[in-house]
Design a protein around this motif. Structure first.
Motif, PDB file in Angstrom:
ATOM      1  N   TYR A  38       0.855  -1.179   0.000  1.00 32.32           N
ATOM      2  CA  TYR A  38       0.000   0.000   0.000  1.00 32.32           C
ATOM      3  C   TYR A  38       0.899   1.238   0.000  1.00 32.32           C
ATOM      4  O   TYR A  38       1.752   1.391   0.881  1.00 32.32           O
ATOM      5  CB  TYR A  38      -0.880   0.011   1.247  1.00 32.32           C
ATOM      6  CG  TYR A  38      -1.609   1.308   1.463  1.00 32.32           C
ATOM      7  CD1 TYR A  38      -2.759   1.594   0.737  1.00 32.32           C
ATOM      8  CD2 TYR A  38      -1.152   2.253   2.369  1.00 32.32           C
ATOM      9  CE1 TYR A  38      -3.428   2.794   0.914  1.00 32.32           C
ATOM     10  CE2 TYR A  38      -1.813   3.454   2.554  1.00 32.32           C
ATOM     11  CZ  TYR A  38      -2.951   3.716   1.822  1.00 32.32           C
ATOM     12  OH  TYR A  38      -3.614   4.893   1.994  1.00 32.32           O
ATOM     13  N   GLY A  39       0.707   2.097  -1.008  1.00 38.63           N
ATOM     14  CA  GLY A  39       1.472   3.341  -1.037  1.00 38.63           C
ATOM     15  C   GLY A  39       0.568   4.536  -0.872  1.00 38.63           C
ATOM     16  O   GLY A  39       0.549   5.193   0.162  1.00 38.63           O
ATOM     17  N   GLN A  44      -1.897   6.313  -7.741  1.00 34.60           N
ATOM     18  CA  GLN A  44      -0.905   7.294  -8.182  1.00 34.60           C
ATOM     19  C   GLN A  44       0.541   6.834  -8.025  1.00 34.60           C
ATOM     20  O   GLN A  44       1.445   7.506  -8.519  1.00 34.60           O
ATOM     21  CB  GLN A  44      -1.081   8.600  -7.386  1.00 34.60           C
ATOM     22  CG  GLN A  44      -2.398   9.302  -7.630  1.00 34.60           C
ATOM     23  CD  GLN A  44      -2.521   9.804  -9.054  1.00 34.60           C
ATOM     24  OE1 GLN A  44      -1.655  10.485  -9.552  1.00 34.60           O
ATOM     25  NE2 GLN A  44      -3.600   9.439  -9.724  1.00 34.60           N
ATOM     26  N   CYS A  45       0.799   5.715  -7.325  1.00 29.85           N
ATOM     27  CA  CYS A  45       2.202   5.383  -7.031  1.00 29.85           C
ATOM     28  C   CYS A  45       2.664   4.045  -7.596  1.00 29.85           C
ATOM     29  O   CYS A  45       3.855   3.822  -7.756  1.00 29.85           O
ATOM     30  CB  CYS A  45       2.438   5.408  -5.524  1.00 29.85           C
ATOM     31  SG  CYS A  45       1.770   3.968  -4.654  1.00 29.85           S
ATOM     32  N   GLY A  46       1.755   3.124  -7.843  1.00 30.24           N
ATOM     33  CA  GLY A  46       2.119   1.836  -8.431  1.00 30.24           C
ATOM     34  C   GLY A  46       2.591   0.781  -7.443  1.00 30.24           C
ATOM     35  O   GLY A  46       2.870  -0.351  -7.851  1.00 30.24           O
ATOM     36  N   ALA A  47       2.660   1.115  -6.148  1.00 29.86           N
ATOM     37  CA  ALA A  47       3.162   0.125  -5.173  1.00 29.86           C
ATOM     38  C   ALA A  47       2.279  -1.122  -5.111  1.00 29.86           C
ATOM     39  O   ALA A  47       2.756  -2.199  -4.770  1.00 29.86           O
ATOM     40  CB  ALA A  47       3.250   0.767  -3.791  1.00 29.86           C
ATOM     41  N   CYS A  60      -5.261  -1.169  -5.521  1.00 27.47           N
ATOM     42  CA  CYS A  60      -5.910  -0.304  -4.523  1.00 27.47           C
ATOM     43  C   CYS A  60      -7.191   0.306  -5.050  1.00 27.47           C
ATOM     44  O   CYS A  60      -7.996   0.837  -4.277  1.00 27.47           O
ATOM     45  CB  CYS A  60      -4.964   0.801  -4.048  1.00 27.47           C
ATOM     46  SG  CYS A  60      -4.563   2.046  -5.313  1.00 27.47           S
TER      47      CYS A  60
HETATM   48  S1  FES Z   1      -1.275   2.146  -3.512  1.00 28.31           S
HETATM   49 FE1  FES Z   1      -0.500   3.688  -4.851  1.00 28.31          FE
HETATM   50  S2  FES Z   1      -1.273   3.087  -6.793  1.00 28.31           S
HETATM   51 FE2  FES Z   1      -2.212   1.728  -5.405  1.00 28.31          FE
END
Ligand code: FES
Ligand code: FES
Length: 152
Positions: A38-39, A44-47, A60
């Motif tokens: 989870y980012g 928006q982050c791709g994590a 997410c």
């Molecule tokens: S947690 Fe950042 S894109 Fe899904």
């Protein structure tokens, strides 16, 4: 709560949850597949990147009820022994620093090479630009994808 079933990493799983629960939470909280991170929670982050029928998606923002008959693959299911071409290239280039973003990076890179085994620099940058890395490993990521592209 609703009983839902879907295929993940080659196995059918059943979970009892709100159908609107994002896939990321189901992976981490219900199935203990914590390799997916989870980012930002807002795509928006791709994590949180996983594969849905081989394509990279942000877990997410994917309600678990929307998976249907599609197959989910997480970093745990990418290869049996951590020996996917992308994973081997990641080791060869010593890519990770803190490691937090890396499962998402690897899943995006693996999806890219599955769909385009010999990407250009521009195609690599375009495919990967939604995966953020606070540690700035971008140059090594790009080099590793180029190495992996020679073996997939
Ligand atoms: S947690 Fe950042 S894109 Fe899904
Ligand atoms: S390796 Fe630390 S955030 Fe990417």
């Amino acid at each position: 709560m609703t009983q839902l079933s879907f295929k993940i990493n080659g196995t059918k799983k059943e979970v009892d949850c709100d159908p609107e629960t994002p896939l990321l939470w189901v992976l981490r909280e219900h199935l203990n597949l914590v390799g997916t991170k989870y980012g930002c929670g807002i795509a928006q982050c791709g994590a949180c990147t996983v594969h849905l029928d081989g394509n990279a998606i942000r877990s997410c923002q994917m309600p678990v009820s929307a998976i249907g008959d599609s197959e989910v693959t997480t970093i745990e299911g990418l290869s049996e022994k951590g020996d996917h071409a992308v994973q081997k290239a990641w080791l060869a280039h010593d890519v990770p620093q803190c490691g937090y973003c890396q499962a998402g990076q690897i899943m995006s890179a693996a999806a890219l090479l599955k769909n385009n085994p010999a990407p250009s620099d521009e195609e690599i940058e375009s495919a990967m630009n939604g995966n953020l890395c606070r540690c700035g490993t971008y140059l090594r990521i790009k080099a590793a994808i180029k190495t992996a592209s020679q073996t997939v």
